[in-house]
Scaffold this motif. Structure first.
Motif, mmCIF file in Angstrom:
data_model
loop_
_atom_site.group_PDB
_atom_site.id
_atom_site.type_symbol
_atom_site.label_atom_id
_atom_site.label_comp_id
_atom_site.label_asym_id
_atom_site.label_seq_id
_atom_site.Cartn_x
_atom_site.Cartn_y
_atom_site.Cartn_z
ATOM 1 N N HIS A 104 22.718 74.050 -0.946
ATOM 2 C CA HIS A 104 21.512 73.635 -1.645
ATOM 3 C C HIS A 104 21.575 72.122 -1.810
ATOM 4 C CE1 HIS A 104 21.676 77.896 -2.943
ATOM 5 N NE2 HIS A 104 20.357 77.795 -3.025
ATOM 6 N N HIS A 143 13.404 78.845 -4.275
ATOM 7 C CA HIS A 143 13.628 78.322 -5.629
ATOM 8 C C HIS A 143 12.372 78.487 -6.482
ATOM 9 C CE1 HIS A 143 15.227 75.635 -8.765
ATOM 10 N NE2 HIS A 143 14.014 75.118 -8.818
ATOM 11 N N ASP A 150 13.145 74.455 0.086
ATOM 12 C CA ASP A 150 13.723 75.621 -0.584
ATOM 13 C C ASP A 150 12.624 76.418 -1.286
ATOM 14 O OD1 ASP A 150 15.292 77.489 -1.767
ATOM 15 O OD2 ASP A 150 16.507 76.097 -2.949
ATOM 16 N N ASP A 160 18.814 71.161 -11.876
ATOM 17 C CA ASP A 160 18.719 71.290 -10.416
ATOM 18 C C ASP A 160 19.698 70.352 -9.734
ATOM 19 O OD1 ASP A 160 16.631 73.146 -10.610
ATOM 20 O OD2 ASP A 160 15.115 71.565 -10.671
#
Length: 522
Positions: free
Chosen positions: A370, A302, A299, A254
């Motif tokens: 992101h 995700h 997010d 990530d």
């Protein structure tokens, strides 16, 4: 006023009625004013005009004509049999609203055929009695508005009933005792209808599908309100189980795919009773003297895969529901209050719009990326407002307070919050200068205790701390909307960037997520 001349002859009321009917029937879809009618039928004298007006009023009363405004008529569209919506009234004055327009019609209880509020029905128009309102009779139930009802159980020795909340039906719903699902008298319950009234049976028969709990309990009453309006009051077990399997750990993979904001000052500002924090702001000074401000949104996409059971439930709910003492979230609690909540001192994945702003809050560049963030502090609006006021930034009304001791009370991260407020004020000033509408208003707010009982009510006014967050959210929303429009990703005129909508617009994000957007100008 019995007769008038017609081309040298006298015209009586019947002759005038026939002429009026022929005139309207020749153009059934058109509305005519008095002036149109008088001119077309060559009604030149005052008595003849008055007779025509009286005649049209009587034809309107008999539903042959429909009155449009004070001085116009058209041929009535009301047939002898009409379809429409049945509206049940607590006072017994039920109403039928036809699909094809026209005035509502009274339906007495004896002519209602046990129709319930909102049902689609077929109605036969009854002959109108002199000096009485128009009436109809339900002759067929076309479609039931709902088949589940909420109310209080009454369990007798041999049979049970559901006393509905609306109390709009002349008979209670009968429940066979084997279909009570363990319910007892005074329990609040959700009941599904299994048999509607017909020619042989006048009662509604149902079965209990859920027991909400004892009447009077705050949680039970709140869930009753939700169930009564068809709103979700709990999550399906499959959705909860799926949420429990999601890991909130930020992995090295990530981090490798995201911009790292963990060392940049970041905070959330929300109501003091908020439990989920879906947006955050960050700020730092760059080498060229501009300010980098990040608007970070949890997010959700995700964690929630498109087409998953969580995604389908979120689409079904569409939004979170806010009651006085609680929120019914769009996503399971594990997601909205923990994994996707931007809580302080926890690493979180976010979707961010990052701006470079000069001292006048002009956007020099921006990027949509992101990110991984780590909120330094969770603030309530009241805390930030006090900090601004005690540092002389505002006096509680939004106006400068030069008499306040500037710098006398720094507080935690005061300089960063004061700079965000300064930039937000410049953005707001420019927005209003460019024609934005001001929607400031007071909201009635309740404080409740642990049992959900209200202990205080007051009017809540939006102050500078609230407007600080609002301004940067608006800036982020406008920026994303422009990018989507220019990339032809969507054709929507507006797009709201929130934690709830990020999942729903995932396909749109995919169009530009891999693009470098720093070169896109305002």
């Amino acid at each position: 006023m019995g007769k008038e001349k017609k081309g040298g002859k006298r015209m009586n009321k019947q002759q005038l009625t026939d002429r009026l009917m022929s005139f309207f029937q020749s153009q059934p879809d058109k509305t005519f004013t008095f002036k149109d009618i008088f001119r077309s039928l060559k009604l030149n004298t005052h008595p003849l005009k008055m007779l025509a007006i009286d005649t049209m009023e009587e034809l309107s009363w008999d539903d042959v004509l429909t009155k449009v405004g004070d001085n116009a008529y058209r041929l009535s569209r009301m047939q002898q049999v009409a379809e429409g919506r049945f509206m049940r009234k607590a006072n017994g004055k039920n109403v039928f609203i036809p699909d094809e327009g026209g005035s509502p019609m009274f339906i007495s209880e004896r002519n209602s055929m046990s129709a319930l509020n909102g049902d689609r029905v077929k109605v036969s128009v009854m002959a109108r009695r002199r000096n009485h309102i128009r009436e109809g009779e339900v002759i067929e139930i076309l479609q039931r508005a709902k088949d589940r009802f909420v109310g209080r159980l009454r369990v007798d020795k041999n049979i049970a009933f559901l006393v509905t909340q609306e109390n709009l039906y002349v008979h209670d719903i009968i429940i066979p005792k084997r279909k009570l699902k363990g319910g007892k008298s005074d329990d609040k319950a959700v009941v599904k209808v299994t048999q509607w009234p017909d020619a042989d049976h006048k009662n509604i028969i149902g079965e209990v599908v859920d027991i909400l709990g004892k009447s009077g309990d705050n949680d039970v009453e709140m869930n009753t309100i939700l169930a009564q309006y068809g709103l979700p009051y709990h999550y399906p077990k499959a959705v909860e189980d799926a949420a429990e399997k999601i890991s909130g750990v930020v992995t090295p993979a990530d981090l490798a795919q995201r911009e790292d904001f963990r060392t940049t000052f970041t905070c959330t500002i929300d109501p003091k009773d908020a439990k989920d924090f879906d947006d955050a702001l960050s700020i730092k000074r760059l080498m060229d003297g501009t300010w980098e401000v990040g608007v970070h949104i949890a997010d959700v996409s995700h964690y929630v895969a498109e087409g998953s059971v969580i995604d389908k439930e979120a689409v079904k709910r569409a939004t979170s529901i806010y009651l006085v003492d609680r929120t019914i979230p769009m996503l399971p609690e594990r997601l909205c209050n923990f994994i996707c909540s931007l809580r302080p001192n926890e690493e979180k994945l976010a979707y961010s719009v990052v701006f470079n702003l000069d001292e006048d809050a002009d956007v020099k560049s921006f990027r949509i990326v992101h990110t991984v963030i780590k909120s330094d502090r969770r603030y309530a609006y009241e805390e930030v407002q006090e900090l601004l006021e005690r540092n002389g930034v505002v006096d509680g009304t939004g106006k400068p307070a030069p008499s306040a001791p500037r710098g006398g009370y720094q507080g935690e991260n005061a300089a960063a919050l004061i700079q965000l407020d300064k930039l937000a004020k410049k953005l707001r000033e420019r927005r209003f200068k460019n024609g934005a509408v001001k929607f400031d208003r007071e909201e009635l707010h309740f404080d409740v205790d642990d049992q959900g009982r209200p202990v205080r009510c007051y009017f809540k006014r939006s102050k500078d701390a609230n407007k600080l967050i609002e301004e940067f959210m608006l800036l982020a929303n406008r920026t994303v909307q422009r990018v989507l429009a220019r990339r032809n990703a969507v054709k929507w005129p507006k797009l709201c960037l929130t934690a709830c909508t990020t999942n729903l617009i995932r396909k749109s994000w995919k169009h530009f997520a891999s693009l470098s957007l720093s070169s896109v100008t305002k």
